[in-house]
Design an enzyme around this catalytic site. Structure first.
Site, PDB file in Angstrom:
ATOM      1  N   ASP A  23      54.742 118.792  34.394  1.00  0.00           N
ATOM      2  CA  ASP A  23      54.278 119.469  33.172  1.00  0.00           C
ATOM      3  C   ASP A  23      52.904 118.939  32.771  1.00  0.00           C
ATOM      4  OD1 ASP A  23      55.033 116.990  32.276  1.00  0.00           O
ATOM      5  OD2 ASP A  23      56.346 117.699  30.673  1.00  0.00           O
ATOM      6  N   ASP A  50      59.257 119.695  36.787  1.00  0.00           N
ATOM      7  CA  ASP A  50      59.522 119.180  35.437  1.00  0.00           C
ATOM      8  C   ASP A  50      60.163 120.245  34.562  1.00  0.00           C
ATOM      9  OD1 ASP A  50      58.902 116.500  34.973  1.00  0.00           O
ATOM     10  OD2 ASP A  50      56.745 116.907  34.848  1.00  0.00           O
ATOM     11  N   LYS A  84      63.082 117.401  37.129  1.00  0.00           N
ATOM     12  CA  LYS A  84      62.868 116.093  36.493  1.00  0.00           C
ATOM     13  C   LYS A  84      62.916 116.295  34.991  1.00  0.00           C
ATOM     14  CE  LYS A  84      58.686 113.901  36.460  1.00  0.00           C
ATOM     15  NZ  LYS A  84      58.396 113.818  35.013  1.00  0.00           N
ATOM     16  N   GLU A  86      62.635 113.928  31.139  1.00  0.00           N
ATOM     17  CA  GLU A  86      62.255 112.644  30.541  1.00  0.00           C
ATOM     18  C   GLU A  86      63.387 112.108  29.682  1.00  0.00           C
ATOM     19  OE1 GLU A  86      58.486 113.036  28.539  1.00  0.00           O
ATOM     20  OE2 GLU A  86      57.506 113.821  30.335  1.00  0.00           O
ATOM     21  N   GLU A 104      57.261 105.110  34.299  1.00  0.00           N
ATOM     22  CA  GLU A 104      55.853 105.355  33.950  1.00  0.00           C
ATOM     23  C   GLU A 104      55.346 104.292  32.980  1.00  0.00           C
ATOM     24  OE1 GLU A 104      54.741 109.341  32.887  1.00  0.00           O
ATOM     25  OE2 GLU A 104      52.701 108.731  32.373  1.00  0.00           O
TER      26      GLU A 104
HETATM   27  O1  KIV Z   1      53.973 115.674  34.769  1.00  0.00           O
HETATM   28  C1  KIV Z   1      53.654 114.756  35.544  1.00  0.00           C
HETATM   29  O2  KIV Z   1      52.663 114.822  36.267  1.00  0.00           O
HETATM   30  C2  KIV Z   1      54.514 113.578  35.571  1.00  0.00           C
HETATM   31  C3  KIV Z   1      54.023 112.391  36.344  1.00  0.00           C
HETATM   32  C4  KIV Z   1      53.008 111.699  35.521  1.00  0.00           C
HETATM   33  C5  KIV Z   1      55.134 111.501  36.743  1.00  0.00           C
HETATM   34  O3  KIV Z   1      55.555 113.581  34.971  1.00  0.00           O
END
Ligand code: KIV
Length: 264
Positions: free
Chosen positions: A47, A86, A116, A118, A181
């Site tokens: 994202d 994401d 993914k 968070e 991160e």
């Molecule tokens: O969105 C993204 O690029 C990420 C990375 C920073 C891990 O989540």
């Protein structure tokens, strides 16, 4: 260059403690094709495209429709790497069913293999529900850009107890891997040691099972100065600027197009 066997979620997990995993973002067909050809193990349709491609100040504005649009272009280009997408803010916050709906759209419409999200402990029920639905999940703990306002900025996260609790919770809930991160290297090393799934670091030091970077940072194609943990392996901004300046000069002087580029 890495082996040509396609990367799958089980193969990704098997790399725990073995050969390090190289992961990078991609948001479109041509860059995805290039990083796949270069031998990358996994691609993240992050994202971060909200900031890198769309020019927003945070990752919050990007929508699920836009993520699906970019993920579909990436998946079309990739033959070998695992592609992870994401889940954007706030598609998975309301309840686990909202996460399943968003993730199912991603898998059905894009041919990408995993999502993914968070969060650690507070997202454990959601990770569990997704995993039970057969949707592979990569967790993301430490600095969580979707919570930038709550965290008060993009800062190194130093609460070691919370970091470990979040990473363990993601693993126990069924995540096949977890991104760490912006965390101190010793905390990342410890979490990597106690977890049985691969850790993927970004600003987390060298002891993780793998590393991820935003491609635009890695190739030097950015407007802002990248964070300290980034290493730029090229300066594509300069290459583009110089090429376009030369093109402008040649158009204005009529040097382009020359005879070789004309049809008779
Ligand atoms: O969105 C993204 O690029 C990420 C990375 C920073 C891990 O989540």
């Amino acid at each position: 260059m890495a082996a040509s066997q396609p990367m799958t979620v089980p193969r990704f997990r098997e790399r725990k403690g073995g050969e390090k995993i190289a992961m990078v973002t991609a948001y479109d067909y041509v860059t995805a094709a290039l990083v796949d050809e270069a031998g990358i193990d996994a691609i993240l349709v992050g994202d971060s495209l909200a900031m890198v491609v769309q020019g927003h100040h945070t990752t919050l504005p990007v929508t699920l429709d836009e993520m699906v649009y970019h993920a579909e272009m990436v998946a079309r280009a990739v033959h070998r790497a695992l592609v992870v997408v994401d889940l954007p803010f706030p598609t998975y916050f309301a309840n686990p069913q909202s996460a399943i709906d968003a993730a199912a759209r991603v898998l059905k419409e894009t041919r990408c293999q995993a999502v993914k999200l968070e969060g650690g402990a507070e997202q454990a029920p959601t990770i569990e529900a997704l995993t039970r639905a057969g949707i592979p999940v990569m967790g993301h703990v430490g600095l969580r850009p979707q919570s930038v306002h709550q965290m008060g900025g993009y800062r190194v996260q130093r609460d070691r107890e919370r970091l470990e609790e979040d990473a363990r919770a993601a693993e126990q809930a069924g995540a096949f891997s977890v991104v760490l991160e912006c965390v101190p290297r010793d905390a990342a090393a410890h979490i990597t040691e106690v977890l049985s799934i691969p850790t993927i670091g970004i600003g987390a030091g060298p002891d993780c099972d793998g590393q991820v970077l935003v491609l635009h940072d890695l190739i030097g194609l950015t407007r802002e100065k990248p964070p300290r943990f980034v290493k730029a392996y090229a300066n594509v901004s300069d290459t583009i600027r110089q090429a376009v300046q030369t093109y402008c000069d040649e158009v204005r002087s009529s040097a382009f197009p020359d005879d070789r580029r004309c049809y008779e």
